[in-house]
Design a protein around this motif. Structure first.
Motif, PDB file in Angstrom:
ATOM      1  N   ALA A  61       5.965  -7.636  -0.990  1.00  0.00           N
ATOM      2  CA  ALA A  61       5.474  -8.456  -2.105  1.00  0.00           C
ATOM      3  C   ALA A  61       5.778  -7.781  -3.435  1.00  0.00           C
ATOM      4  O   ALA A  61       6.310  -8.420  -4.362  1.00  0.00           O
ATOM      5  CB  ALA A  61       3.968  -8.691  -1.944  1.00  0.00           C
ATOM      6  N   LYS A 169      -6.920 -17.448   2.888  1.00  0.00           N
ATOM      7  CA  LYS A 169      -6.889 -17.532   1.424  1.00  0.00           C
ATOM      8  C   LYS A 169      -7.930 -16.597   0.820  1.00  0.00           C
ATOM      9  O   LYS A 169      -7.720 -16.007  -0.234  1.00  0.00           O
ATOM     10  CB  LYS A 169      -7.140 -18.969   0.975  1.00  0.00           C
ATOM     11  CG  LYS A 169      -6.012 -19.937   1.307  1.00  0.00           C
ATOM     12  CD  LYS A 169      -6.330 -21.331   0.781  1.00  0.00           C
ATOM     13  CE  LYS A 169      -5.154 -22.280   0.981  1.00  0.00           C
ATOM     14  NZ  LYS A 169      -4.816 -22.442   2.413  1.00  0.00           N
ATOM     15  N   HIS A 188      -4.303  -8.378   0.390  1.00  0.00           N
ATOM     16  CA  HIS A 188      -4.105  -8.636  -1.033  1.00  0.00           C
ATOM     17  C   HIS A 188      -2.628  -8.853  -1.326  1.00  0.00           C
ATOM     18  O   HIS A 188      -2.257  -9.789  -2.054  1.00  0.00           O
ATOM     19  CB  HIS A 188      -4.636  -7.471  -1.866  1.00  0.00           C
ATOM     20  CG  HIS A 188      -4.320  -7.602  -3.322  1.00  0.00           C
ATOM     21  ND1 HIS A 188      -4.937  -8.507  -4.143  1.00  0.00           N
ATOM     22  CD2 HIS A 188      -3.410  -6.946  -4.101  1.00  0.00           C
ATOM     23  CE1 HIS A 188      -4.442  -8.421  -5.368  1.00  0.00           C
ATOM     24  NE2 HIS A 188      -3.511  -7.477  -5.366  1.00  0.00           N
ATOM     25  N   GLN A 189      -1.765  -8.020  -0.777  1.00  0.00           N
ATOM     26  CA  GLN A 189      -0.338  -8.163  -1.026  1.00  0.00           C
ATOM     27  C   GLN A 189       0.224  -9.436  -0.411  1.00  0.00           C
ATOM     28  O   GLN A 189       1.199  -9.999  -0.903  1.00  0.00           O
ATOM     29  CB  GLN A 189       0.417  -6.943  -0.481  1.00  0.00           C
ATOM     30  CG  GLN A 189       0.136  -5.659  -1.234  1.00  0.00           C
ATOM     31  CD  GLN A 189       0.486  -5.773  -2.704  1.00  0.00           C
ATOM     32  OE1 GLN A 189       1.563  -6.222  -3.054  1.00  0.00           O
ATOM     33  NE2 GLN A 189      -0.444  -5.399  -3.564  1.00  0.00           N
ATOM     34  N   GLY A 191      -1.298 -12.183  -0.428  1.00  0.00           N
ATOM     35  CA  GLY A 191      -1.742 -13.321  -1.214  1.00  0.00           C
ATOM     36  C   GLY A 191      -3.185 -13.733  -1.042  1.00  0.00           C
ATOM     37  O   GLY A 191      -3.624 -14.719  -1.653  1.00  0.00           O
ATOM     38  N   SER A 192      -3.958 -13.013  -0.244  1.00  0.00           N
ATOM     39  CA  SER A 192      -5.361 -13.355  -0.039  1.00  0.00           C
ATOM     40  C   SER A 192      -6.219 -12.853  -1.195  1.00  0.00           C
ATOM     41  O   SER A 192      -5.893 -11.848  -1.831  1.00  0.00           O
ATOM     42  CB  SER A 192      -5.879 -12.737   1.263  1.00  0.00           C
ATOM     43  OG  SER A 192      -5.135 -13.171   2.384  1.00  0.00           O
TER      44      SER A 192
END
Length: 448
Positions: A61, A169, A188-189, A191-192
């Protein structure tokens, strides 16, 4: 002819059990190992190996964004959780096959059943069959702890996280240890929206305070949320599957996945150790001596069931030392001093030896050297994220007694540096070593 069916019967085919089985068999012992789930144990099946592969996947990411600063015309990229998940699980399958082949090539009999202790020299399989062995080795590892709170059944642990149908999410991770911080970085990386909930005010207890504070600072800047001194009261689940975590104080937190990373406990439930008089500690771990022998002279234990150091390389060394001691006519113990450890957070951190606080308590007068710098790659990428290296030195002898660092590739750098700490080298020995430039590792020989 032996009076027993086997010279050694191992319960658990994880890292420690497989190593002990293989080495004992190489020494000429007749060995069987029972495994009720999959060969490879926590590390291979549901721990460090698949987790590290997720970490590699998550790293792309930032790497893809940074690539643009280095001249690469990288388009906006989408991410497919199912592809990463399935490829990781496929690698786990491959590694399990290699572990099975290792046992088979060493003529170790693998029994795919649950086994329990029925006496000092007897184990009982789930099928009802009883087997005798001159020695029994317990290597059943540890199991995630689930908090005793209303609605806890709606949460998952690190056992289940690798099998999620989709990337959440919103995820709440309960705990402040290495598992919590590693998965916080991963999701986190990917996208959550990540929230770490911790019942105390301290992350990563046992690591150097400066290093763990830097991780908290970086994680917060990245957008990971933290809720400290939070005591869960209950978990509610809506009809749409979303969860609401309620606390004794403060507002509830909503999420799609709730993950418990609240510690691990020796996996001994129903194992029948009491039938052989095996003593347990107050923490529910098997008591062993320096040679991994329990209070029953024919039963030994290695790995996380003993709660010495819950690290895969330690379990492997314990299993090897046990086999050499009992079957190789070479009594050996494991040295638990200066064992390096790492947290594969984002960025990773690593340490070996004493922290600054430990050194001051034990040695009195210490010298502390630090380097707080921006890695070269981060500079060109336009990232403000800084690395921190810290060296703890005994002021009386000039011996380096601790090294702690956070930054890109910190675990890779520390592995070699840990040899120097283990060997008792001095700060002057580091200073006398020519720097390898340009590298992040050179900071270790330039500390002032």
């Amino acid at each position: 002819m032996s009076d027993y069916d086997f010279d050694l019967f191992v319960i658990g085919a994880g890292s420690g059990g497989v190593r002990a089985s293989r080495v004992a068999a190489a020494h000429g012992a007749k060995v069987a190992v029972a495994e009720e789930f999959r060969v490879g144990g926590t590390c291979v099946i549901r721990g460090c190996v698949p987790k590290k592969l997720l970490i590699y996947g998550a790293h792309f990411a930032e790497d893809l964004k940074d690539a643009r600063r280095f001249g690469w015309n990288v388009p906006d990229c989408g991410f497919e959780w199912q592809t990463l998940r399935d490829n990781v699980l496929g690698e786990v399958d491959r590694l399990e096959g290699l572990y099975r082949n290792t046992l088979d090539s060493n003529k170790v009999e693998l029994i795919g059943e649950r086994a329990t202790v029925a006496g000092p020299h007897t184990v009982k399989l789930a099928s009802g069959r009883e087997i005798t062995a001159k020695y029994i080795l317990v290597a059943t590892g540890a199991w995630p702890v689930t908090p005793d709170v209303e609605g806890a059944e709606h949460g998952i642990t690190s056992n289940e996280v690798f099998h999620l149908d989709e990337c959440p999410k919103r995820i709440v991770i309960v705990g402040g240890g290495y598992i919590a911080n590693e998965f916080a970085g991963i999701f986190h990386q990917l996208g959550s929206h990540v929230t770490i909930v911790n019942r105390s005010s301290t992350l990563l207890r046992g690591y150097d305070e400066s290093i763990r504070d830097r991780l908290l600072q970086i994680s917060t800047v990245k957008g990971i949320n933290f809720r400290f001194n939070a005591q869960m009261e209950r978990i509610e689940k809506d009809k749409d599957g979303s969860l609401h975590v309620h606390f004794k104080d403060g507002d509830p937190v909503s999420c799609d996945v709730l993950m418990f990373a609240t510690g691990r406990t020796p996996n001994l439930d129903g194992l029948g150790l009491e039938s052989a008089g095996v003593e347990l500690s107050d923490k529910g771990a098997i008591k062993v001596d320096d040679y991994s022998r329990t209070s029953c002279e024919s039963i030994y234990a290695v790995g996380d069931v003993t709660d010495r150091l819950q690290l895969t390389p330690v379990a492997i060394r314990e299993g090897h030392a046990f086999a050499d001691t009992v079957f190789g006519d070479n009594p050996r113990t494991v040295d638990y001093g200066c064992v390096p450890s790492a947290v594969f957070s984002h960025p990773p951190l690593a340490g070996v030896g004493m922290t600054e606080a430990e050194a001051k308590n034990r040695l009195g007068t210490v010298k502390v050297y630090t380097s707080d710098f921006r890695p070269m790659k981060n500079v060109l990428a336009g990232r403000e994220e800084r690395a921190l290296y810290k060296m703890i030195v005994d002021a009386t002898t000039d011996r380096v007694v601790g090294l702690h660092m956070i930054g890109p590739d910190a675990p890779e750098i520390l592995q070699a540096a840990a040899i120097a700490v283990k060997a008792g080298l001095t700060k002057q020995d580091f200073d006398d070593t020519v720097a390898l430039h340009p590298s992040m590792a050179e900071e270790l020989v330039l500390l002032k």
